[in-house]
Design a protein around this motif. Structure first.
Motif, PDB file in Angstrom:
ATOM      1  N   TYR A   4       0.846  -1.186   0.000  1.00  0.00           N
ATOM      2  CA  TYR A   4       0.000   0.000   0.000  1.00  0.00           C
ATOM      3  C   TYR A   4       0.882   1.238   0.000  1.00  0.00           C
ATOM      4  O   TYR A   4       2.072   1.172   0.299  1.00  0.00           O
ATOM      5  N   CYS A   5       0.299   2.344  -0.362  1.00  0.00           N
ATOM      6  CA  CYS A   5       1.022   3.597  -0.519  1.00  0.00           C
ATOM      7  C   CYS A   5       0.341   4.667   0.328  1.00  0.00           C
ATOM      8  O   CYS A   5      -0.882   4.733   0.367  1.00  0.00           O
ATOM      9  N   VAL A   6       1.139   5.476   1.006  1.00  0.00           N
ATOM     10  CA  VAL A   6       0.596   6.615   1.737  1.00  0.00           C
ATOM     11  C   VAL A   6       1.402   7.854   1.371  1.00  0.00           C
ATOM     12  O   VAL A   6       2.600   7.776   1.127  1.00  0.00           O
ATOM     13  N   THR A   7       0.726   8.976   1.302  1.00  0.00           N
ATOM     14  CA  THR A   7       1.385  10.265   1.128  1.00  0.00           C
ATOM     15  C   THR A   7       1.005  11.117   2.318  1.00  0.00           C
ATOM     16  O   THR A   7      -0.174  11.411   2.526  1.00  0.00           O
ATOM     17  N   LEU A   8       2.003  11.473   3.107  1.00  0.00           N
ATOM     18  CA  LEU A   8       1.789  12.283   4.293  1.00  0.00           C
ATOM     19  C   LEU A   8       2.104  13.731   3.942  1.00  0.00           C
ATOM     20  O   LEU A   8       3.153  14.017   3.367  1.00  0.00           O
ATOM     21  N   ASN A   9       1.201  14.635   4.266  1.00  0.00           N
ATOM     22  CA  ASN A   9       1.415  16.047   3.975  1.00  0.00           C
ATOM     23  C   ASN A   9       2.289  16.676   5.044  1.00  0.00           C
ATOM     24  O   ASN A   9       2.087  16.455   6.233  1.00  0.00           O
ATOM     25  N   GLY A  10       3.271  17.459   4.588  1.00  0.00           N
ATOM     26  CA  GLY A  10       4.239  18.062   5.488  1.00  0.00           C
ATOM     27  C   GLY A  10       3.703  19.266   6.199  1.00  0.00           C
ATOM     28  O   GLY A  10       2.574  19.680   5.982  1.00  0.00           O
ATOM     29  N   GLY A  15       5.394  11.213  12.432  1.00  0.00           N
ATOM     30  CA  GLY A  15       4.673  10.382  13.395  1.00  0.00           C
ATOM     31  C   GLY A  15       5.014   8.905  13.379  1.00  0.00           C
ATOM     32  O   GLY A  15       4.181   8.076  13.749  1.00  0.00           O
ATOM     33  N   PHE A  16       6.236   8.561  12.967  1.00  0.00           N
ATOM     34  CA  PHE A  16       6.643   7.157  13.019  1.00  0.00           C
ATOM     35  C   PHE A  16       8.143   7.068  13.223  1.00  0.00           C
ATOM     36  O   PHE A  16       8.867   8.036  13.025  1.00  0.00           O
ATOM     37  N   ARG A  17       8.574   5.891  13.640  1.00  0.00           N
ATOM     38  CA  ARG A  17       9.991   5.606  13.823  1.00  0.00           C
ATOM     39  C   ARG A  17      10.349   4.359  13.044  1.00  0.00           C
ATOM     40  O   ARG A  17       9.548   3.433  12.966  1.00  0.00           O
ATOM     41  N   PRO A  35       0.757   8.113  18.566  1.00  0.00           N
ATOM     42  CA  PRO A  35      -0.710   8.050  18.572  1.00  0.00           C
ATOM     43  C   PRO A  35      -1.304   9.343  18.016  1.00  0.00           C
ATOM     44  O   PRO A  35      -0.931  10.437  18.429  1.00  0.00           O
ATOM     45  N   GLY A  36      -2.180   9.199  17.036  1.00  0.00           N
ATOM     46  CA  GLY A  36      -2.809  10.353  16.407  1.00  0.00           C
ATOM     47  C   GLY A  36      -1.928  11.077  15.418  1.00  0.00           C
ATOM     48  O   GLY A  36      -2.329  12.092  14.860  1.00  0.00           O
ATOM     49  N   GLY A  37      -0.703  10.582  15.195  1.00  0.00           N
ATOM     50  CA  GLY A  37       0.222  11.226  14.266  1.00  0.00           C
ATOM     51  C   GLY A  37      -0.179  11.012  12.814  1.00  0.00           C
ATOM     52  O   GLY A  37      -1.103  10.248  12.499  1.00  0.00           O
ATOM     53  N   LYS A  38       0.540  11.649  11.914  1.00  0.00           N
ATOM     54  CA  LYS A  38       0.213  11.592  10.487  1.00  0.00           C
ATOM     55  C   LYS A  38       0.262  10.165   9.950  1.00  0.00           C
ATOM     56  O   LYS A  38      -0.611   9.757   9.188  1.00  0.00           O
ATOM     57  N   ALA A  39       1.289   9.405  10.324  1.00  0.00           N
ATOM     58  CA  ALA A  39       1.412   8.034   9.826  1.00  0.00           C
ATOM     59  C   ALA A  39       0.279   7.156  10.362  1.00  0.00           C
ATOM     60  O   ALA A  39      -0.305   6.361   9.618  1.00  0.00           O
ATOM     61  N   ALA A  40      -0.044   7.292  11.637  1.00  0.00           N
ATOM     62  CA  ALA A  40      -1.124   6.491  12.228  1.00  0.00           C
ATOM     63  C   ALA A  40      -2.454   6.825  11.574  1.00  0.00           C
ATOM     64  O   ALA A  40      -3.255   5.931  11.267  1.00  0.00           O
ATOM     65  N   GLN A  41      -2.701   8.098  11.325  1.00  0.00           N
ATOM     66  CA  GLN A  41      -3.947   8.512  10.682  1.00  0.00           C
ATOM     67  C   GLN A  41      -4.041   7.987   9.251  1.00  0.00           C
ATOM     68  O   GLN A  41      -5.132   7.737   8.755  1.00  0.00           O
ATOM     69  N   ALA A  42      -2.888   7.792   8.605  1.00  0.00           N
ATOM     70  CA  ALA A  42      -2.879   7.295   7.226  1.00  0.00           C
ATOM     71  C   ALA A  42      -2.994   5.775   7.162  1.00  0.00           C
ATOM     72  O   ALA A  42      -3.048   5.204   6.076  1.00  0.00           O
ATOM     73  N   GLY A  43      -2.994   5.101   8.321  1.00  0.00           N
ATOM     74  CA  GLY A  43      -3.163   3.649   8.333  1.00  0.00           C
ATOM     75  C   GLY A  43      -1.883   2.849   8.338  1.00  0.00           C
ATOM     76  O   GLY A  43      -1.904   1.640   8.144  1.00  0.00           O
ATOM     77  N   VAL A  44      -0.736   3.510   8.576  1.00  0.00           N
ATOM     78  CA  VAL A  44       0.534   2.792   8.673  1.00  0.00           C
ATOM     79  C   VAL A  44       0.495   1.959   9.947  1.00  0.00           C
ATOM     80  O   VAL A  44      -0.034   2.391  10.968  1.00  0.00           O
ATOM     81  N   GLY A  45       1.063   0.753   9.891  1.00  0.00           N
ATOM     82  CA  GLY A  45       1.051  -0.128  11.049  1.00  0.00           C
ATOM     83  C   GLY A  45       2.447  -0.430  11.568  1.00  0.00           C
ATOM     84  O   GLY A  45       3.417  -0.457  10.810  1.00  0.00           O
ATOM     85  N   VAL A  46       2.546  -0.654  12.878  1.00  0.00           N
ATOM     86  CA  VAL A  46       3.816  -1.070  13.473  1.00  0.00           C
ATOM     87  C   VAL A  46       4.168  -2.443  12.910  1.00  0.00           C
ATOM     88  O   VAL A  46       3.327  -3.329  12.848  1.00  0.00           O
ATOM     89  N   ARG A  83       2.262  -4.704   4.421  1.00  0.00           N
ATOM     90  CA  ARG A  83       1.664  -4.949   5.731  1.00  0.00           C
ATOM     91  C   ARG A  83       2.364  -6.084   6.478  1.00  0.00           C
ATOM     92  O   ARG A  83       2.708  -7.105   5.899  1.00  0.00           O
ATOM     93  N   ALA A  84       2.527  -5.888   7.773  1.00  0.00           N
ATOM     94  CA  ALA A  84       3.065  -6.945   8.623  1.00  0.00           C
ATOM     95  C   ALA A  84       2.021  -8.033   8.802  1.00  0.00           C
ATOM     96  O   ALA A  84       2.344  -9.207   8.917  1.00  0.00           O
TER      97      ALA A  84
END
Length: 190
Positions: A4-10, A15-17, A35-46, A83-84
């Motif tokens: 999957y692809c995400v584009t996070l607006n600057g 919001g991820f490590r 929590p609540g960061g740009k990556a989490a809101q875009a559906g990125v998973g640990v 996805r993991a």
């Protein structure tokens, strides 16, 4: 393969490590989300594996190269990930509006995914003297795993010895000599 692809607006923070990289002989992986960061809101998973960063293949990137690529993105950050955990049917990857299939990337097997997820599950601060699993793994990698933390009894004995030493006449003489020497050095007359 579940890409999957995400584009996070600057701007950052995104919001991820990340962890891993070519220099660690493991793929770049999302190790933590704010929590609540740009990556989490875009559906990125640990645990999700990073396939590309701003159209650059992440498979051959070192950890620092990946960090620099992410830092260089100021207006937006585009990530392609896998996805993991499988969530059902195959997805097609959207990269800047283009639909692509068979995107070249590092595809982990289930065993390596499971190991990576297990290794990142307990990334949290510890209380007391216990060591986290990630710290123990790092100790094994650096060859320092044979070194043990001092036990409470040993620490108590060392503390008692120190307290006895600073109350000794030898320590008092050394302290007085040091204070006298420092006072002379500070009171130099021109």
């Amino acid at each position: 393969m579940n890409l999957y692809c995400v584009t996070l607006n600057g701007p950052a923070p995104w919001g991820f490590r990340l962890q891993g990289g070519k220099d660690f002989s493991m793929p770049l992986t999302v190790s933590r989300l704010t929590p609540g960061g740009k990556a989490a809101q875009a559906g990125v998973g640990v645990g999700d594996w990073v396939v590309s960063i701003c159209d650059a293949n992440a498979e051959d990137m070192t950890h620092v190269e990946a960090q620099n690529k992410i830092r260089a993105a100021t207006v937006s950050l585009t990530l392609t990930l896998t996805r993991a955990f499988q969530t059902g049917g195959d997805q097609k990857v959207c990269l800047h509006g283009l639909r692509m299939e068979n995107l070249p990337c590092f595809i982990p097997n289930d065993r390596s995914k499971k190991r990576l997820i297990e290794d990142t599950e307990d990334w949290r601060p510890r209380t007391g003297t216990t060591q986290s699993r990630s710290f123990r793994i790092l100790a094994q990698l650096t060859g320092t795993d044979f070194m043990q933390d001092p036990d409470d009894e040993n620490m108590k004995r060392t503390r008692e010895k120190f307290l006895a030493e600073i109350q000794s006449p030898r320590y008092a003489r050394l302290r007085d000599w040091h204070h006298e020497r420092s006072a002379r050095a500070l009171n130099i007359k021109s």
